[in-house]
Scaffold this motif. Structure first.
Motif, PDB file in Angstrom:
ATOM      1  N   LEU A 176      36.818  47.349  35.851  1.00 50.94           N
ATOM      2  CA  LEU A 176      37.015  46.950  34.494  1.00 50.94           C
ATOM      3  C   LEU A 176      36.504  45.571  34.170  1.00 50.94           C
ATOM      4  CD1 LEU A 176      40.418  48.593  33.925  1.00 50.94           C
ATOM      5  CD2 LEU A 176      38.369  49.600  33.518  1.00 50.94           C
ATOM      6  N   ALA A 177      36.133  45.156  32.949  1.00 48.57           N
ATOM      7  CA  ALA A 177      35.606  43.800  32.628  1.00 48.57           C
ATOM      8  C   ALA A 177      37.028  43.263  32.330  1.00 48.57           C
ATOM      9  CB  ALA A 177      34.773  43.876  31.734  1.00 48.57           C
ATOM     10  N   GLY A 178      37.097  41.462  32.234  1.00 47.88           N
ATOM     11  CA  GLY A 178      37.875  41.115  31.704  1.00 47.88           C
ATOM     12  C   GLY A 178      38.221  41.141  30.293  1.00 47.88           C
ATOM     13  N   GLY A 179      38.944  40.749  29.637  1.00 45.44           N
ATOM     14  CA  GLY A 179      39.295  40.890  27.987  1.00 45.44           C
ATOM     15  C   GLY A 179      38.573  39.959  27.376  1.00 45.44           C
ATOM     16  N   PRO A 235      44.361  40.563  34.858  1.00 42.24           N
ATOM     17  CA  PRO A 235      44.616  38.968  34.821  1.00 42.24           C
ATOM     18  C   PRO A 235      43.927  38.208  36.227  1.00 42.24           C
ATOM     19  CG  PRO A 235      46.716  40.279  34.060  1.00 42.24           C
ATOM     20  CD  PRO A 235      45.775  41.197  34.744  1.00 42.24           C
ATOM     21  N   VAL A 236      43.903  38.993  37.130  1.00 40.44           N
ATOM     22  CA  VAL A 236      43.216  38.343  38.418  1.00 40.44           C
ATOM     23  C   VAL A 236      41.755  38.353  38.178  1.00 40.44           C
ATOM     24  CG1 VAL A 236      42.638  39.006  40.918  1.00 40.44           C
ATOM     25  CG2 VAL A 236      44.816  39.354  40.186  1.00 40.44           C
ATOM     26  N   ILE A 237      41.169  39.161  37.437  1.00 41.63           N
ATOM     27  CA  ILE A 237      39.583  39.119  37.323  1.00 41.63           C
ATOM     28  C   ILE A 237      39.561  37.961  36.298  1.00 41.63           C
ATOM     29  CG2 ILE A 237      37.775  40.300  35.890  1.00 41.63           C
ATOM     30  CD1 ILE A 237      38.400  41.529  38.619  1.00 41.63           C
ATOM     31  N   GLU A 238      40.474  38.122  35.222  1.00 41.97           N
ATOM     32  CA  GLU A 238      40.185  36.938  34.075  1.00 41.97           C
ATOM     33  C   GLU A 238      40.289  35.590  34.695  1.00 41.97           C
ATOM     34  OE1 GLU A 238      41.577  39.913  30.431  1.00 41.97           O
ATOM     35  OE2 GLU A 238      43.049  38.924  31.507  1.00 41.97           O
ATOM     36  N   ALA A 239      41.303  35.433  35.598  1.00 34.73           N
ATOM     37  CA  ALA A 239      41.682  33.975  35.911  1.00 34.73           C
ATOM     38  C   ALA A 239      40.570  33.418  36.853  1.00 34.73           C
ATOM     39  CB  ALA A 239      42.916  33.833  36.716  1.00 34.73           C
ATOM     40  N   LEU A 240      39.931  34.341  37.794  1.00 31.04           N
ATOM     41  CA  LEU A 240      38.920  34.013  38.486  1.00 31.04           C
ATOM     42  C   LEU A 240      37.589  33.875  37.590  1.00 31.04           C
ATOM     43  CD1 LEU A 240      39.351  36.455  41.615  1.00 31.04           C
ATOM     44  CD2 LEU A 240      39.903  34.105  41.565  1.00 31.04           C
ATOM     45  N   GLN A 241      37.377  34.660  36.729  1.00 29.14           N
ATOM     46  CA  GLN A 241      36.134  34.409  35.728  1.00 29.14           C
ATOM     47  C   GLN A 241      36.452  33.219  35.043  1.00 29.14           C
ATOM     48  OE1 GLN A 241      35.486  37.921  33.567  1.00 29.14           O
ATOM     49  NE2 GLN A 241      33.936  36.859  32.092  1.00 29.14           N
ATOM     50  N   ARG A 274      30.632  32.323  43.851  1.00 26.56           N
ATOM     51  CA  ARG A 274      30.355  33.454  44.186  1.00 26.56           C
ATOM     52  C   ARG A 274      30.964  34.770  43.623  1.00 26.56           C
ATOM     53  NH1 ARG A 274      33.130  34.949  49.915  1.00 26.56           N
ATOM     54  NH2 ARG A 274      33.235  36.850  48.688  1.00 26.56           N
ATOM     55  N   PHE A 275      32.126  34.338  42.711  1.00 26.04           N
ATOM     56  CA  PHE A 275      32.848  35.456  42.369  1.00 26.04           C
ATOM     57  C   PHE A 275      31.845  36.148  41.096  1.00 26.04           C
ATOM     58  CE2 PHE A 275      35.636  37.136  38.783  1.00 26.04           C
ATOM     59  CZ  PHE A 275      36.369  38.041  39.593  1.00 26.04           C
TER      60      PHE A 275
END
Length: 417
Positions: free
Chosen positions: A191-194, A321-327, A382-383
Motif C-alpha cells: 500500500l502507498a502512503g496517504g 504510518p511507518v511508510i509515511e514517516a520514512l517517506q 534508499r527507501f
C-alpha cells in the motif's frame, strides 16, 4: 478490461461520508480503489444482506461525491440514498464479472455469498490482516467471530484474495493449512502512503497543542523541544499504555528536559483504559498529549518535526504510518513484527515489544544526538516507498489473469512486476 466488468463495493466509504469520521488506513485503500476503478466500475452498496447495484451513470456520481466530499456531504449522501438507492436493483446478471470488496464489509455473512452467486459474479476480497484471529485478546469476542467469518468466506467463496504484505499472506496460508483448506489465488500488493505525505508542512514549527480531552492543559512544542509522534487509532492493540509507562520513567531520568510525546488518532475500542492510565499520572500531562481530531496538515507537520515516529503496536497487517514517516524522512522506532520488518526495508529501528527498558533507552537516545538515528537518516535516500501506481501495476494484470482461471482452481497466480 472493458467498461463495467468491475463491481466495486463502496459501502464503507458511504458510511464514512455519513459519519464524517477521519480516514483510517482501510478507508484510504477504499478511496484509492474507487479512484482507480471509477471510470470502469459499477458501485455496490450493501447493509446486512440488503444490496443495491448502481448503473454506471449513478455510480460515477456516487464515486465523485465520495472522492470529493463537500461541506454538505451528509445531506448529499442522504439525498442520494433516498432517491437513487431504492430504485437500484439488488440482483443483476454479472456474466462472471469481478466484484471487489476492499473494506471487510459483510463478507462474513452467508447472505452476501448467496448474492454473489445469484448475480453470477466472481468475488475478490482484500484481507488487510488476520489480527482478531492471531491476537484475539486485543479485541472483542464479537470481532473475532466476525473476522473468522470473513477469512473463511474469502477462502471458501473468493475467486481471489488481495493482501498487503507477505506477512499477511503467510498468516492466511497458515490459517488455511491448519484447517486443511485450499486457498484461492492470492496477490501481495503493498500500500502507498496517504495524502499526509504530500501535505505542505511550512507552518511555523512552534505551536501550542491543546489536548483534545475536555480540560485546560496544553503542551507547547517548539524547535527546541525534542518530541516523538505516534499515529494510529487509540486502542489497546497500538500498545500506548506501554509508552505511557516508558514516559513515566523518562520523566524521572530527564526531569524538565524530558522529551515529549504526541499521540495522533481517533478514539477506538477501550480508549478509556488508555486515558485512565494517562490521567492517573499527573506528570504525564506535562509531557504527553493526544490529538484525536488532527487534520492531515497538522499530522504532517507534527511528524515532520518529530525525532522519530513510534510504532509499538502488538500487531499490524501493514503499518501505513511507518511508510509515511520514512517517506517524509523521519526515523522510525517500531515493534519487531513481520510486517514492520517487511515494509521498513531495513531502515526502521526494531525493538522487542517486551523490552520496555530497551524502548526507554532508544527514545532517550533518539531525543538527542544518536548514531542509530543518524544511520536511519543516512539510509532515507534508499527507501523506495510503495505507490498506488506500483500497487495497481501488480493488481491489474493479476485481475486480468484471474478472470481466465476456472473458479475452482485454487492455485496462486504469480505476476511478474
Amino acid at each position: 478490461m472493458s467498461l463495467a466488468d468491475i463491481f466495486l463495493d463502496v459501502t464503507r466509504l458511504v458510511s464514512r461520508a455519513w459519519t464524517k469520521r477521519r480516514s483510517t488506513g482501510i478507508d484510504r485503500v477504499c478511496e484509492a480503489y474507487c479512484r482507480h476503478f471509477q471510470s470502469r466500475a459499477r458501485a455496490v452498496v450493501q447493509h446486512r444482506g440488503i444490496v443495491r447495484v448502481l448503473d454506471q451513470g449513478n455510480s460515477r456520481k456516487l464515486f465523485s461525491m465520495l472522492l470529493e466530499p463537500g461541506e454538505n456531504i451528509r445531506l448529499e449522501v442522504l439525498r442520494f440514498a433516498s432517491l437513487i438507492l431504492p430504485l437500484a436493483p439488488s440482483r443483476i446478471e454479472g456474466n462472471g464479472a469481478l466484484y471487489i470488496n476492499t473494506s471487510h464489509t459483510d463478507f462474513d455473512l452467508p447472505s452476501h455469498h448467496r448474492w454473489v452467486e445469484e448475480c453470477n459474479l466472481r468475488a475478490v476480497y482484500f484481507l488487510h490482516d488476520l489480527i482478531p484471529l492471531t491476537h484475539p485478546r486485543l479485541t472483542s469476542a464479537h470481532a473475532v467471530k466476525r473476522h473468522l467469518g470473513r477469512v473463511r468466506g474469502a477462502i471458501w467463496h473468493g475467486a481471489g484474495v488481495i493482501v498487503n504484505t507477505r506477512a499477511t499472506e503467510m498468516e492466511l496460508r497458515s490459517f488455511a493449512r491448519k484447517r486443511a483448506l485450499d486457498v484461492p489465488p492470492v496477490v501481495v500488493a503493498p500500500l502507498a502512503g496517504g495524502q499526509i505525505c504530500q501535505v505542505p508542512t511550512q507552518e511555523p514549527a512552534d505551536a501550542v497543542i491543546a489536548l483534545d480531552a475536555a480540560h485546560d492543559d496544553h503542551l507547547a512544542l517548539s524547535d527546541q523541544t525534542p518530541y516523538f509522534v505516534c499515529l494510529g487509532t487509540i486502542e489497546r492493540r497500538k500498545n500506548y499504555r506501554m509508552l505511557l509507562r516508558v514516559w513515566g520513567e523518562l520523566a524521572k531520568d530527564f526531569g524538565k528536559g524530558c522529551p515529549k510525546l504526541v499521540i495522533i488518532g481517533q478514539e477506538g475500542r477501550e480508549a478509556r483504559e488508555i486515558f485512565d492510565a494517562y490521567y492517573a499520572n499527573r506528570d504525564l500531562q506535562d509531557l504527553v498529549t493526544f490529538r484525536t481530531n488532527a487534520t492531515d496538515a497538522e499530522a504532517a507537520r507534527l511528524i515532520k518535526g518529530a525525532r522519530a515516529l513510534l510504532m509499538p503496536s502488538h500487531a499490524e497487517g501493514y503499518g501505513l504510518p511507518v511508510i509515511e514517516a520514512l517517506q517524509m524522512g523521519v526515523p522510525v522506532i517500531a515493534n519487531d513484527i513481520p510486517s514492520f520488518r517487511e515494509i521498513g526495508q531495513g531502515i526502521a529501528f526494531l525493538l522487542n515489544i517486551n523490552d520496555e527498558a530497551g524502548w526507554k533507552r532508544a527514545i532517550g537516545r533518539f531525543a538527542f544526538a544518536d548514531d542509530e538515528r543518524d544511520r536511519q537518516l543516512e539510509m532515507m535516500g534508499r527507501f523506495e516507498p510503495p505507490t498506488w501506481t506500483s500497487h495497481f501495476a501488480i493488481l491489474d494484470p493479476w485481475l486480468d489473469r484471474l478472470k481466465t482461471v476456472p473458479q475452482a482452481q485454487n492455485e496462486r497466480i504469480e505476476v511478474e512486476c
